[in-house]
Structure formats: C-alpha cells, structure tokens
Scaffold this motif. Structure first.
Motif, PDB file in Angstrom:
ATOM      1  N   GLU A 152      -7.075 -51.047 -15.550  1.00 45.66           N
ATOM      2  CA  GLU A 152      -6.730 -52.439 -15.845  1.00 45.66           C
ATOM      3  C   GLU A 152      -6.970 -53.353 -14.645  1.00 45.66           C
ATOM      4  O   GLU A 152      -7.098 -54.569 -14.804  1.00 45.66           O
ATOM      5  N   GLN A 153      -7.029 -52.775 -13.446  1.00 47.70           N
ATOM      6  CA  GLN A 153      -7.358 -53.548 -12.254  1.00 47.70           C
ATOM      7  C   GLN A 153      -8.865 -53.654 -12.028  1.00 47.70           C
ATOM      8  O   GLN A 153      -9.309 -54.304 -11.089  1.00 47.70           O
ATOM      9  N   GLY A 154      -9.628 -52.995 -12.932  1.00 44.73           N
ATOM     10  CA  GLY A 154     -11.081 -53.051 -12.821  1.00 44.73           C
ATOM     11  C   GLY A 154     -11.651 -52.182 -11.728  1.00 44.73           C
ATOM     12  O   GLY A 154     -12.803 -52.371 -11.319  1.00 44.73           O
ATOM     13  N   LEU A 155     -10.880 -51.225 -11.260  1.00 38.65           N
ATOM     14  CA  LEU A 155     -11.317 -50.353 -10.172  1.00 38.65           C
ATOM     15  C   LEU A 155     -11.940 -49.080 -10.734  1.00 38.65           C
ATOM     16  O   LEU A 155     -11.611 -48.655 -11.845  1.00 38.65           O
ATOM     17  N   PRO A 156     -12.824 -48.427  -9.978  1.00 35.65           N
ATOM     18  CA  PRO A 156     -13.485 -47.204 -10.474  1.00 35.65           C
ATOM     19  C   PRO A 156     -12.555 -46.007 -10.409  1.00 35.65           C
ATOM     20  O   PRO A 156     -11.567 -45.994  -9.664  1.00 35.65           O
ATOM     21  N   ASN A 157     -12.883 -44.986 -11.216  1.00 31.97           N
ATOM     22  CA  ASN A 157     -12.149 -43.729 -11.140  1.00 31.97           C
ATOM     23  C   ASN A 157     -12.924 -42.752 -10.271  1.00 31.97           C
ATOM     24  O   ASN A 157     -13.977 -43.074  -9.742  1.00 31.97           O
ATOM     25  N   GLY A 158     -12.405 -41.535 -10.158  1.00 29.50           N
ATOM     26  CA  GLY A 158     -13.081 -40.534  -9.338  1.00 29.50           C
ATOM     27  C   GLY A 158     -14.066 -39.720 -10.152  1.00 29.50           C
ATOM     28  O   GLY A 158     -14.549 -40.151 -11.189  1.00 29.50           O
ATOM     29  N   GLY A 159     -14.349 -38.530  -9.685  1.00 26.17           N
ATOM     30  CA  GLY A 159     -15.298 -37.662 -10.367  1.00 26.17           C
ATOM     31  C   GLY A 159     -16.148 -36.900  -9.376  1.00 26.17           C
ATOM     32  O   GLY A 159     -16.253 -37.277  -8.199  1.00 26.17           O
ATOM     33  N   HIS A 160     -16.757 -35.832  -9.854  1.00 28.72           N
ATOM     34  CA  HIS A 160     -17.580 -35.005  -8.968  1.00 28.72           C
ATOM     35  C   HIS A 160     -18.862 -35.725  -8.556  1.00 28.72           C
ATOM     36  O   HIS A 160     -19.333 -35.594  -7.433  1.00 28.72           O
ATOM     37  N   HIS A 161     -19.454 -36.471  -9.491  1.00 28.11           N
ATOM     38  CA  HIS A 161     -20.740 -37.100  -9.219  1.00 28.11           C
ATOM     39  C   HIS A 161     -20.615 -38.610  -9.355  1.00 28.11           C
ATOM     40  O   HIS A 161     -19.925 -39.122 -10.249  1.00 28.11           O
ATOM     41  N   ARG A 162     -21.291 -39.321  -8.480  1.00 29.22           N
ATOM     42  CA  ARG A 162     -21.289 -40.784  -8.556  1.00 29.22           C
ATOM     43  C   ARG A 162     -22.051 -41.232  -9.797  1.00 29.22           C
ATOM     44  O   ARG A 162     -22.936 -40.532 -10.286  1.00 29.22           O
ATOM     45  N   PRO A 163     -21.730 -42.405 -10.334  1.00 26.78           N
ATOM     46  CA  PRO A 163     -22.470 -42.907 -11.500  1.00 26.78           C
ATOM     47  C   PRO A 163     -23.876 -43.345 -11.112  1.00 26.78           C
ATOM     48  O   PRO A 163     -24.077 -43.923 -10.040  1.00 26.78           O
ATOM     49  N   PHE A 164     -24.843 -43.062 -11.962  1.00 23.03           N
ATOM     50  CA  PHE A 164     -26.227 -43.446 -11.685  1.00 23.03           C
ATOM     51  C   PHE A 164     -26.305 -44.966 -11.601  1.00 23.03           C
ATOM     52  O   PHE A 164     -25.773 -45.688 -12.435  1.00 23.03           O
ATOM     53  N   GLY A 165     -26.979 -45.451 -10.560  1.00 20.11           N
ATOM     54  CA  GLY A 165     -27.105 -46.893 -10.342  1.00 20.11           C
ATOM     55  C   GLY A 165     -26.153 -47.421  -9.292  1.00 20.11           C
ATOM     56  O   GLY A 165     -26.250 -48.597  -8.910  1.00 20.11           O
ATOM     57  N   MET A 171     -18.945 -48.601  -6.147  1.00 25.64           N
ATOM     58  CA  MET A 171     -18.826 -50.061  -6.200  1.00 25.64           C
ATOM     59  C   MET A 171     -20.144 -50.755  -5.843  1.00 25.64           C
ATOM     60  O   MET A 171     -20.486 -51.784  -6.422  1.00 25.64           O
ATOM     61  N   THR A 172     -20.862 -50.187  -4.900  1.00 27.05           N
ATOM     62  CA  THR A 172     -22.100 -50.799  -4.406  1.00 27.05           C
ATOM     63  C   THR A 172     -23.283 -50.381  -5.264  1.00 27.05           C
ATOM     64  O   THR A 172     -23.461 -49.192  -5.554  1.00 27.05           O
ATOM     65  N   VAL A 173     -24.090 -51.349  -5.667  1.00 25.94           N
ATOM     66  CA  VAL A 173     -25.255 -51.072  -6.509  1.00 25.94           C
ATOM     67  C   VAL A 173     -26.347 -50.394  -5.698  1.00 25.94           C
ATOM     68  O   VAL A 173     -26.682 -50.839  -4.594  1.00 25.94           O
ATOM     69  N   ASN A 174     -26.883 -49.303  -6.223  1.00 26.14           N
ATOM     70  CA  ASN A 174     -28.064 -48.657  -5.657  1.00 26.14           C
ATOM     71  C   ASN A 174     -29.273 -49.325  -6.303  1.00 26.14           C
ATOM     72  O   ASN A 174     -29.587 -49.078  -7.458  1.00 26.14           O
ATOM     73  N   GLU A 175     -29.924 -50.215  -5.572  1.00 28.08           N
ATOM     74  CA  GLU A 175     -30.947 -51.087  -6.164  1.00 28.08           C
ATOM     75  C   GLU A 175     -32.118 -50.312  -6.750  1.00 28.08           C
ATOM     76  O   GLU A 175     -32.670 -50.699  -7.779  1.00 28.08           O
ATOM     77  N   ALA A 176     -32.504 -49.216  -6.105  1.00 24.63           N
ATOM     78  CA  ALA A 176     -33.631 -48.429  -6.624  1.00 24.63           C
ATOM     79  C   ALA A 176     -33.291 -47.848  -7.988  1.00 24.63           C
ATOM     80  O   ALA A 176     -34.076 -47.934  -8.942  1.00 24.63           O
ATOM     81  N   GLU A 177     -32.101 -47.259  -8.108  1.00 28.01           N
ATOM     82  CA  GLU A 177     -31.685 -46.696  -9.384  1.00 28.01           C
ATOM     83  C   GLU A 177     -31.376 -47.782 -10.408  1.00 28.01           C
ATOM     84  O   GLU A 177     -31.611 -47.605 -11.609  1.00 28.01           O
ATOM     85  N   ALA A 178     -30.845 -48.908  -9.928  1.00 23.58           N
ATOM     86  CA  ALA A 178     -30.537 -50.012 -10.844  1.00 23.58           C
ATOM     87  C   ALA A 178     -31.803 -50.537 -11.513  1.00 23.58           C
ATOM     88  O   ALA A 178     -31.806 -50.847 -12.710  1.00 23.58           O
ATOM     89  N   GLU A 179     -32.879 -50.613 -10.757  1.00 21.59           N
ATOM     90  CA  GLU A 179     -34.141 -51.086 -11.325  1.00 21.59           C
ATOM     91  C   GLU A 179     -34.670 -50.098 -12.361  1.00 21.59           C
ATOM     92  O   GLU A 179     -35.213 -50.499 -13.401  1.00 21.59           O
ATOM     93  N   ILE A 180     -34.493 -48.805 -12.100  1.00 23.33           N
ATOM     94  CA  ILE A 180     -34.887 -47.787 -13.082  1.00 23.33           C
ATOM     95  C   ILE A 180     -34.075 -47.959 -14.360  1.00 23.33           C
ATOM     96  O   ILE A 180     -34.612 -47.868 -15.470  1.00 23.33           O
ATOM     97  N   LEU A 181     -32.764 -48.220 -14.215  1.00 25.95           N
ATOM     98  CA  LEU A 181     -31.910 -48.427 -15.387  1.00 25.95           C
ATOM     99  C   LEU A 181     -32.344 -49.655 -16.179  1.00 25.95           C
ATOM    100  O   LEU A 181     -32.367 -49.632 -17.414  1.00 25.95           O
TER     101      LEU A 181
END
Length: 466
Positions: A152-165, A171-181
């Motif tokens: 509800e605070q708009g914050l990310p959760n954890g996990g073994h692998h970071r989300p693609f992009g 929190m920070t956009v990976n521009e190379a992967e973002a462009e692929i998306l």
C-alpha cells in the motif's frame, strides 16, 4: 539402551534468502557433533532447504527419511530442534506412530533430548509442536500484514531474483532491459504471439534475470504485471501507485490486458503455418475451413465427420489464396474509407479500455470479498448477497467487451499499403495474421471448376471489418 547403528540427521530451513544453504549447514554441523558425542553412527543426512514445515508444502527429503525409518534402514533421528522436524501437531502424531511401528525410540535434538518411547517424552514433544505451530501462525499473520502495508506504500517486495527491467534494488530502471521490454510490448500489441516474442528474445541472446531462456509463461506474467506500468500489486490486485518509474504507460497495459481477455474469450492461438487460420468459411455448408497438407501442398479444406461437422465439399490451395487476400488487405490500407472507419474504431478502443478497467475493479472486489469470507469477517449470507451484483456487472462487462474492437495491429500502417507490400515477406507469420485479421472479418470460399490449375478470384468472397 543400545546405541543406534544407522541414525538419520534431518535439517531444514524455511527461507533461504541468500540461496547458499548456510542455515542448514550450521544445523548439520551441530547435529554431527551431537552424534559424535553420543557415539552414534550417522547413516545419512536428509536436508530440505528453503521449505516451510508449517504451510503443508511437500518436503521430499523428510518423506524419504520417513520411508527409510519405516523400512528399517535408520534406527534413530537427530535434529537441531524439534520445530525443524515439524511445526504441525498432526504431523508430529504421524511421525510418532511411524516411529512406534518401526521400533524407533531415540530422537535427539541439539536443544532438547526427547524420548518418544515413554509418555513424558511424547508429552513434551506435543507441547513443543503446539508452541511451534502457534508461533508459526502468529508469524505468518505478521508477515501478511507487513506485506500488505509495504504494498500500500508502493514499495517493492523481496524475492530471489530481481524483476526484469529493474536493477537489484527493484527501484532503478535498467534501461537496456527496459528498452527490450518496450519492444516486446510493441510487438505483442501489433499482434505477435508470446511464443514468437520468446523465440526472438532467445535468438537475440537475452536471458531472464534467473539466467535462463524465455518461456511464454514467464513473458506473459511480465506483460500482465502492473509493475512495468508503475503500479503496485498485492495478491494480484493493484493497491497503490508504485514508487519506482514505469517502463510502459498504463494505457498500454490496458491494451495488453485487452488482448489477453480477447484471447481468453475466443480461445484462439497464434497460427503456426497458415496465415488465414480461422478466417475461411465453406461456400457450401458455411463451416470453418481447416488447414491440411496433401503431399507437399498446403491447403484449406472443409472437413466432414463428427469432429469437424463440415460437408467435405470445398478445398483450395493455400499459397495463391493467401497472396490474393493479403494483396486485398494491403490495398485497403491505402483507401480513405479505411482511414475514416478507423477513427470510429479508435473510439471503440477507448471504450474497451474503460470496460477493462471496470472489469478489473469488479474482479478485484470479488477477490477481496472471498478473502473476507475466508477470514470469517463476513457470513455466508453476506457473501452471497454482495457477490450477486458484482457477478452481474462482470457478465455485463464481458458481453460489452465481446463487441468491442482493438485496432492496435494497424498502428502506423494506414496509408502505407504500397510500402508494406514490399516488406510483407519479411514479416513473421504472427504479424501478417494480425494485420489481416484487423481488416478482414472472414472470407467464404465457393466451389471451384474441376480441373482448374490456377486460382479463380470469383471463388473468394471476402467480408471486411474495415
């Protein structure tokens, strides 16, 4: 008491965030020391890493240890703590019954010495299991509340692998992967199938964040997710605007959800070899034509029999028919009439986006209602009374969506038919099919002249959508 000749060591940890199994390694070291102090011979070590004993998930190594105890291969058990063995009182009873049947009485832990062969030991084990179960339940509730608050605070959760992009901080956009998306989204909205996009990603050497190849299930989950549109979801429901930047627009996400909804309603799949699959009708009986091969020639045919229900009286060679109808579609892309018609369809697409938002809200409300009933916050009567109006709205919205259109496959193509004709053969089958389906509703194939060796255009009666 006789010393065990082949003891089992069991180690388990519920959550291994690092993936290095350090928790179970420490447990094993202490258990080995305990075995050595008592002069026990260790027959085998059984390890379940990153598996909870409270949630009822299968524990392969625990089950294997039980099988070995029942088979007489192990005659004692060593654990670091009894809650490593089980956190469920019922599971403890099953364990003790098995040990009693197998004649196993010696169960030791680093933190407590339990003798299941007498009433006092069994009583103590039951108390420890009950305490562990209650603590696990409280911990689960605390974690659920914390997860909901974080969402509800708009914050990310954890996990073994970071989300693609996104980078490791989520929190920070990976521009190379973002462009692929963004390219993947554009291709999907243009009509390309998830399977085809996965093939493209794998051929380009793009890996998932887990380091593996792309599969349609993985790609579809990302395309549907609110994360890449800057939305925070919790248990599949959007609960807040995300604190991280969006990679695609929310309008694009609604279009993506619209494509998936259309596919779910129509139960269609991407063509594999026949670009006109599902678009042809028999001129004799009106049944759908199916793809078929005779020797080396691709054809569309009306199939008879109980599985297809056609008359079996129409067949046409695929290649010249596909070329003829594709040329007709490309020609219509250059007409003023199509441009004017498309303006009306754009309004329908906007209407579709509104309907999808309404459908998503109602489905989320239905899910929340079910959760309230499951938590016993509302009675069955209250649940049924509230469910009726929501289900009625969902059905009404789905009926309206069935009549709505989606013309994103033609974005940027109006007035470019002549240019597209030169590039047509370079487009993959999914893209060709999407363009044709956006313009052509269906085509009826009439009977041909026996012995004819070329396509007779008079046999083809197209019905245009645009």
């Amino acid at each position: 008491m006789q010393k065990p000749g082949s003891a089992a060591i069991y180690a388990r940890i519920s959550s291994d965030q690092s993936g290095e199994a350090l928790g179970v390694t420490r447990q094993l070291e202490d258990c080995r020391k305990l075995a050595a102090d008592h002069g026990w011979t260790v027959g085998e070590e059984y390890v379940d890493n990153d598996i909870s004993a409270f949630k009822g998930k299968p524990r392969p190594q625990y089950q294997r240890m039980l099988d070995d105890l029942a088979g007489g291969y192990r005659d004692a058990v060593i654990v670091y703590n009894m809650d490593r063995l089980t956190r469920q009182p019922m599971e403890l009873e099953q364990f003790t019954r098995l040990c009693e049947q197998a004649g196993v009485t010696q169960v030791k832990s680093v933190t407590a010495d339990i003798d299941l062969g007498n009433d006092d030991g069994l009583f103590m084990a039951r108390i420890l299991a009950a305490i562990a179960s209650k603590e696990s339940g409280r911990k689960s509730q605390r974690l659920q509340r914390k997860a909901r608050q974080t969402a509800e605070q708009g914050l990310p959760n954890g996990g073994h692998h970071r989300p693609f992009g996104y980078e490791q901080d989520r929190m920070t956009v990976n521009e190379a992967e973002a462009e692929i998306l963004r390219q993947a989204v554009a291709r999907f909205l243009a009509g390309e199938s998830s399977r085809s996009i996965c093939v493209w990603l794998n051929e380009e050497g793009v890996q998932t964040t887990a380091g593996g190849q792309w599969q349609t299930m993985t790609l579809n989950a990302i395309l549907k997710s609110g994360r890449i549109a800057g939305l925070r979801e919790h248990k599949g429901i959007v609960v807040a605007d995300a604190q991280w930047p969006a990679i695609i627009t929310r309008e694009q996400r609604q279009q993506i959800l619209g494509h998936f909804e259309t596919k779910r309603r129509t139960n269609t799949r991407a063509p594999r070899r026949y670009v006109l699959s599902g678009l042809l009708r028999c001129g004799k009986c009106g049944n759908k034509l199916f793809s078929a091969i005779r020797v080396d020639t691709r054809r569309y045919v009306c199939l008879s029999g109980p599985d297809h229900g056609g008359c079996g009286g129409i067949a046409i060679v695929a290649a010249p028919l596909e070329e003829f109808l594709a040329a007709g579609v490309l020609m219509r892309l250059d007409t003023i009439e199509l441009s004017e018609t498309l303006k009306g369809r754009r309004a329908a697409d906007d209407r579709q986006s509104t309907l999808l938002e309404s459908l998503e809200d109602d489905r989320n409300q239905m899910k929340e209602l079910s959760e309230l009933w499951a938590a016993k916050d509302i009675s069955s009567a209250e649940w049924k009374a509230a469910r009726g109006p929501i289900e009625a709205r969902i059905k009404a919205t789905e009926r309206q969506l069935a009549q709505a259109s989606n013309s994103t496959a033609l974005d940027g193509l109006i007035g470019t038919g002549s240019q597209l004709k030169e590039q047509w053969e370079t487009l993959n089958l999914d893209r060709q099919a999407a363009i044709i389906k956006a313009v052509l509703d269906y085509a009826t194939i009439m009977p041909g002249t026996p012995g004819a060796r070329s396509l007779d255009p008079a046999r083809i009666q197209p019905v245009w959508q645009l």
